[in-house]
Design an enzyme around this catalytic site. Structure first.
Site, PDB file in Angstrom:
ATOM      1  N   PRO A 131       3.739 -53.046  17.787  1.00 25.36           N
ATOM      2  CA  PRO A 131       3.335 -51.718  17.314  1.00 25.36           C
ATOM      3  C   PRO A 131       1.923 -51.323  17.798  1.00 25.36           C
ATOM      4  CG  PRO A 131       4.386 -52.938  15.542  1.00 25.36           C
ATOM      5  CD  PRO A 131       4.281 -53.885  16.701  1.00 25.36           C
ATOM      6  N   GLU A 245      11.583 -56.663  36.907  1.00 28.42           N
ATOM      7  CA  GLU A 245      11.996 -55.580  36.019  1.00 28.42           C
ATOM      8  C   GLU A 245      11.695 -54.219  36.673  1.00 28.42           C
ATOM      9  OE1 GLU A 245      10.387 -54.285  31.653  1.00 28.42           O
ATOM     10  OE2 GLU A 245      10.509 -56.398  32.018  1.00 28.42           O
ATOM     11  N   GLN A 282      19.089 -19.344  49.344  1.00 33.32           N
ATOM     12  CA  GLN A 282      18.253 -20.260  50.132  1.00 33.32           C
ATOM     13  C   GLN A 282      17.373 -21.109  49.212  1.00 33.32           C
ATOM     14  OE1 GLN A 282      14.959 -18.805  52.552  1.00 33.32           O
ATOM     15  NE2 GLN A 282      15.757 -19.974  54.269  1.00 33.32           N
ATOM     16  N   GLN A 339      17.799 -27.481  35.684  1.00 39.23           N
ATOM     17  CA  GLN A 339      17.433 -26.080  35.927  1.00 39.23           C
ATOM     18  C   GLN A 339      18.546 -25.363  36.702  1.00 39.23           C
ATOM     19  OE1 GLN A 339      14.722 -24.684  34.745  1.00 39.23           O
ATOM     20  NE2 GLN A 339      14.896 -22.698  35.737  1.00 39.23           N
ATOM     21  N   LEU A 340      19.110 -26.030  37.686  1.00 38.10           N
ATOM     22  CA  LEU A 340      20.147 -25.409  38.514  1.00 38.10           C
ATOM     23  C   LEU A 340      21.440 -25.173  37.734  1.00 38.10           C
ATOM     24  CD1 LEU A 340      19.436 -27.336  41.817  1.00 38.10           C
ATOM     25  CD2 LEU A 340      19.400 -24.838  41.574  1.00 38.10           C
ATOM     26  N   HIS A 341      21.594 -25.878  36.622  1.00 42.79           N
ATOM     27  CA  HIS A 341      22.762 -25.657  35.765  1.00 42.79           C
ATOM     28  C   HIS A 341      22.551 -24.464  34.820  1.00 42.79           C
ATOM     29  CE1 HIS A 341      24.225 -29.669  36.939  1.00 42.79           C
ATOM     30  NE2 HIS A 341      25.339 -29.423  36.280  1.00 42.79           N
ATOM     31  N   GLY A 343      21.788 -22.309  31.603  1.00 43.20           N
ATOM     32  CA  GLY A 343      22.002 -22.602  30.175  1.00 43.20           C
ATOM     33  C   GLY A 343      22.991 -23.725  29.940  1.00 43.20           C
ATOM     34  N   GLU A 370       0.535 -44.519  34.421  1.00 42.66           N
ATOM     35  CA  GLU A 370      -0.919 -44.707  34.525  1.00 42.66           C
ATOM     36  C   GLU A 370      -1.269 -46.170  34.765  1.00 42.66           C
ATOM     37  OE1 GLU A 370       0.705 -43.109  32.185  1.00 42.66           O
ATOM     38  OE2 GLU A 370       0.008 -41.027  32.276  1.00 42.66           O
TER      39      GLU A 370
HETATM   40  C1  LIG Z   1      13.546 -47.092  24.870  1.00 44.04           C
HETATM   41  C2  LIG Z   1      12.515 -48.151  25.115  1.00 44.04           C
HETATM   42  C3  LIG Z   1      12.916 -49.437  25.418  1.00 44.04           C
HETATM   43  C4  LIG Z   1      11.967 -50.453  25.578  1.00 44.04           C
HETATM   44  N1  LIG Z   1      12.384 -51.745  25.770  1.00 44.04           N
HETATM   45  C5  LIG Z   1      11.468 -52.744  25.689  1.00 44.04           C
HETATM   46  C6  LIG Z   1      11.879 -54.101  25.671  1.00 44.04           C
HETATM   47  O1  LIG Z   1      13.068 -54.420  25.783  1.00 44.04           O
HETATM   48  N2  LIG Z   1      10.932 -55.062  25.513  1.00 44.04           N
HETATM   49  C7  LIG Z   1       9.608 -54.772  25.382  1.00 44.04           C
HETATM   50  O2  LIG Z   1       8.808 -55.686  25.233  1.00 44.04           O
HETATM   51  N3  LIG Z   1       9.185 -53.481  25.433  1.00 44.04           N
HETATM   52  C8  LIG Z   1      10.081 -52.472  25.564  1.00 44.04           C
HETATM   53  N4  LIG Z   1       9.657 -51.167  25.579  1.00 44.04           N
HETATM   54  C9  LIG Z   1       8.241 -50.885  25.452  1.00 44.04           C
HETATM   55  C10 LIG Z   1       7.587 -50.312  26.708  1.00 44.04           C
HETATM   56  O3  LIG Z   1       7.459 -51.290  27.690  1.00 44.04           O
HETATM   57  C11 LIG Z   1       6.247 -49.715  26.244  1.00 44.04           C
HETATM   58  O4  LIG Z   1       6.559 -48.542  25.512  1.00 44.04           O
HETATM   59  C12 LIG Z   1       5.325 -49.412  27.393  1.00 44.04           C
HETATM   60  O5  LIG Z   1       4.860 -50.598  27.991  1.00 44.04           O
HETATM   61  C13 LIG Z   1       4.103 -48.584  26.935  1.00 44.04           C
HETATM   62  O6  LIG Z   1       3.514 -49.160  25.820  1.00 44.04           O
HETATM   63  P1  LIG Z   1       3.206 -48.258  24.518  1.00 44.04           P
HETATM   64  O7  LIG Z   1       4.451 -47.541  24.188  1.00 44.04           O
HETATM   65  O8  LIG Z   1       2.592 -49.121  23.488  1.00 44.04           O
HETATM   66  O9  LIG Z   1       2.163 -47.199  25.010  1.00 44.04           O
HETATM   67  P2  LIG Z   1       0.572 -47.347  25.033  1.00 44.04           P
HETATM   68  O10 LIG Z   1       0.178 -48.646  25.632  1.00 44.04           O
HETATM   69  O11 LIG Z   1       0.050 -47.004  23.688  1.00 44.04           O
HETATM   70  O12 LIG Z   1       0.202 -46.204  26.048  1.00 44.04           O
HETATM   71  C14 LIG Z   1       0.403 -44.824  25.731  1.00 44.04           C
HETATM   72  C15 LIG Z   1      -0.025 -44.009  26.915  1.00 44.04           C
HETATM   73  O13 LIG Z   1      -1.412 -44.200  27.129  1.00 44.04           O
HETATM   74  C16 LIG Z   1      -1.703 -44.096  28.493  1.00 44.04           C
HETATM   75  N5  LIG Z   1      -2.321 -45.357  28.969  1.00 44.04           N
HETATM   76  C17 LIG Z   1      -2.095 -46.610  28.521  1.00 44.04           C
HETATM   77  N6  LIG Z   1      -2.823 -47.494  29.231  1.00 44.04           N
HETATM   78  C18 LIG Z   1      -3.518 -46.791  30.141  1.00 44.04           C
HETATM   79  C19 LIG Z   1      -4.448 -47.127  31.179  1.00 44.04           C
HETATM   80  N7  LIG Z   1      -4.779 -48.414  31.441  1.00 44.04           N
HETATM   81  N8  LIG Z   1      -4.972 -46.121  31.904  1.00 44.04           N
HETATM   82  C20 LIG Z   1      -4.644 -44.836  31.674  1.00 44.04           C
HETATM   83  N9  LIG Z   1      -3.757 -44.444  30.722  1.00 44.04           N
HETATM   84  C21 LIG Z   1      -3.208 -45.412  29.980  1.00 44.04           C
HETATM   85  C22 LIG Z   1      -0.357 -43.849  29.210  1.00 44.04           C
HETATM   86  O14 LIG Z   1      -0.157 -42.469  29.360  1.00 44.04           O
HETATM   87  C23 LIG Z   1       0.636 -44.410  28.239  1.00 44.04           C
HETATM   88  O15 LIG Z   1       1.938 -43.863  28.402  1.00 44.04           O
HETATM   89  C24 LIG Z   1      10.588 -50.136  25.482  1.00 44.04           C
HETATM   90  C25 LIG Z   1      10.189 -48.824  25.233  1.00 44.04           C
HETATM   91  C26 LIG Z   1      11.120 -47.850  25.018  1.00 44.04           C
HETATM   92  C27 LIG Z   1      10.640 -46.464  24.694  1.00 44.04           C
END
Ligand SMILES: Cc1cc2nc3c(=O)[nH]c(=O)nc-3n(C[C@H](O)[C@H](O)[C@H](O)COP(=O)(O)OP(=O)(O)OC[C@H]3O[C@@H](n4cnc5c(N)ncnc54)[C@H](O)[C@@H]3O)c2cc1C
Length: 382
Positions: A131, A245, A282, A339-341, A343, A370
Site C-alpha cells: 500500500p 515482465e 483522408q 475515437q474512430l468508432h 459513440g 516515469e
Molecule cells: C491491475 C494491476 C495489477 C498489478 N499486478 C501486480 C502484481 O501482480 N504484483 C505486484 O507486485 N504489483 C502489481 N501491480 C502494482 C504495480 O506494479 C504498481 O501499481 C506500479 O509499480 C506503481 O506503483 P504504485 O501504484 O504504488 O504507484 P506509485 O509508486 O505511488 O507512483 C504513482 C505515480 O507517481 C509517479 N512516480 C513514481 N515514481 C516516480 C519517479 N521516480 N519519478 C517520477 N514520477 C514518479 C508516476 O506517475 C507513478 O505512476 C499491479 C497494479 C495494478 C493496477
C-alpha cells in the site's frame, strides 16, 4: 517485405497451435468472463497440458526447452483472446512467477513450485507492491524475520494479480528492515499457511477477469527452505525478473495495438457518414497510417531486444525503452480506435472499449512510464 523473419518454422508451427487454442477455447468465452469479472482455473491447467506455460523453461521440470522467442509468440497470440485480463493472468504465471524459480530455485523448490506451475496445476502470484510502496521497491515494509528454521512474516501487499486464486506467492520481503535494497529477500509462500489472508478483491477500470488482491500476513511462518535465492539479494533477483515482465508486456502491447487496428479497419470500412465510408476520409486513412507506423516501430524494437535476450545478453536499457514505447503506443492506438468508432466506441457492446480500458494499465504496472524514463536516462549517463 516480411517483418517476421526472426521466427523459424518451429515458431510458426507453435503460433498456429496457440492460435487454434486461443480462437477455439478462449475467445468464445471472453464476453462471459468479462461479465463475470472472473475466469476459471482450467485455463491454466489446459495451457499447462498443451505446454504453453513452459515454452522456454527447462524440460527437466516439464517445460518445452524452447528459445526465448517462443515467449513472443505466446504473448502475441494471447492478444487474440479478446481479454487483456486473461492474457495478463497467464503472463504472470508464465513470465513473472516461474522464471525466478527456474533461475534461483533449489531442486526441491523447482519440484514443489516450478513443475506444478508449468503444468498449470498450481497457480502463482508475485507479491512486490505494498500500500505504501510501489515504484519504490526498496521502500517495502513487509518483514520476514528469521526464527530458527523459519521466517516470521508480517505485513501486507496490494494490487496482486492472481492473488485471490493463487496456491503460492513469490513474496518480496525485508529480512533486514533497517536496510533498503540490501535488506530484501524472496520467499515462496503457500497461501494455505496460517497467517496468510486475502483481505480484499479489488475492483478496477480494466482487465476485469483477472483477480487483483490485497493480501495480509500476520505472524505467518515460512520455512527457511522456502527462501528463494540468496538472503539480502532479493532486490537484484526481482530486478532481473522485472526485465522479463517488461519485455513480455511490450510484446503483448504491440499485439494488442495491432488487434485494435484490425478491429477498427473493419468498422470504418462499413460505417458511413456524409455519403461515404468513414474509411474514405483522408483524415481516417492518415490515422491508420500513423498507427501502423507506430506499431511497426515498437514491434521492431521489441523483436531486436528479444533477439538480444535470446543471444544471452541483458539489455536493460532496450527492454525499458521497448516497454515504455510499446505500452504507450498500445494506449494511444486504442484511444484513436475508440475515437474512430464514434459513440459506438463508448458502448459496452463494442469490443474496442474493453481494449481501451485494458490497455491503460501497462503504462503503470511493471514500472510506470516515469520510472522507465528514469532508468533510460540513468543508462544514458545522467
Ligand atoms: C491491475 C494491476 C495489477 C498489478 N499486478 C501486480 C502484481 O501482480 N504484483 C505486484 O507486485 N504489483 C502489481 N501491480 C502494482 C504495480 O506494479 C504498481 O501499481 C506500479 O509499480 C506503481 O506503483 P504504485 O501504484 O504504488 O504507484 P506509485 O509508486 O505511488 O507512483 C504513482 C505515480 O507517481 C509517479 N512516480 C513514481 N515514481 C516516480 C519517479 N521516480 N519519478 C517520477 N514520477 C514518479 C508516476 O506517475 C507513478 O505512476 C499491479 C497494479 C495494478 C493496477
Amino acid at each position: 517485405m516480411t517483418r517476421t523473419t526472426i521466427f523459424s518454422e518451429e515458431h510458426d508451427a507453435l503460433r498456429r497451435s496457440i492460435r487454434a487454442f486461443v480462437e477455439k477455447e478462449l475467445a468464445p468465452h471472453a464476453d462471459e468472463w468479462e461479465a463475470a469479472k472472473d475466469f476459471p482455473d482450467w485455463v491454466f491447467e489446459r495451457m499447462g497440458e498443451l505446454g504453453f506455460l513452459g515454452l522456454h523453461h527447462p524440460e527437466e521440470y516439464g517445460g518445452s526447452g524452447g528459445d526465448y522467442l517462443t515467449m513472443l509468440v505466446r504473448e502475441e497470440e494471447m492478444a487474440r483472446c479478446g481479454s487483456g485480463g486473461v492474457s495478463m493472468a497467464v503472463s504472470v504465471q508464465a513470465e513473472y512467477v516461474t522464471p525466478p524459480i527456474a533461475k534461483f530455485g533449489t531442486q526441491e523448490q523447482k519440484e514443489r513450485y516450478l513443475r506444478p506451475a508449468l503444468a498449470g496445476r498450481r497457480i502463482g502470484a508475485l507479491g512486490i507492491t505494498e500500500p505504501d510502496a510501489g515504484s519504490d521497491v526498496a521502500g517495502i515494509r513487509t518483514a520476514a524475520i528469521r526464527d530458527g528454521d523459519e521466517y516470521v512474516v508480517n505485513g501486507s501487499k496490494t494490487f496482486i494479480t492472481n492473488g485471490c486464486r493463487a496456491d503460492f506467492v513469490l513474496l518480496v520481503a525485508k529480512t533486514d528492515p533497517g536496510e533498503r535494497h540490501a535488506g530484501i529477500s524472496l520467499f515462496l509462500v503457500d497461501t494455505d499457511s496460517p497467517g496468510f489472508e486475502v483481505r480484499r478483491r479489488l475492483d478496477k477500470v480494466g482487465m476485469w477477469p483477472s483477480d487483483t488482491a490485497e493480501l495480509a500476513f500476520t505472524d505467518m511462518r515460512v520455512p527457511a527452505a522456502n527462501l528463494l535465492g540468496e538472503e539480502g539479494k532479493g532486490f537484484h533477483h526481482i530486478m532481473w525478473e522485472l526485465q522479463g515482465e517488461r519485455l513480455a508486456a511490450a510484446a503483448g502491447a504491440c499485439a494488442g495495438a495491432q488487434r485494435c487496428i484490425d478491429l477498427t479497419k473493419g468498422y470504418v470500412e462499413e460505417r458511413r457518414a456524409f455519403g461515404q465510408r468513414i474509411a474514405d476520409f483522408q483524415a481516417t486513412r492518415h490515422k491508420f497510417a500513423e498507427m501502423q507506423t507506430s506499431v511497426d516501430a515498437a514491434r521492431a524494437l521489441v523483436y531486436e531486444t528479444a533477439l538480444a535476450v535470446n543471444a544471452g545478453e541483458y539489455p536493460v536499457r532496450e527492454i525499458t525503452e521497448a516497454k515504455l514505447l510499446a505500452t504507450r503506443v498500445h494506449f494511444e492506438v486504442a484511444d484513436t480506435c475508440l475515437q474512430l468508432h464514434g459513440g459506438y466506441g463508448y458502448m459496452m457492446e463494442f469490443p474496442i472499449q474493453r481494449a481501451w480500458r485494458d490497455s491503460r494499465l501497462a503504462r503503470i504496472g511493471a514500472g510506470a512510464d516515469e520510472v522507465m524514463l528514469d532508468y533510460i536516462a540513468k543508462h544514458m549517463g545522467f
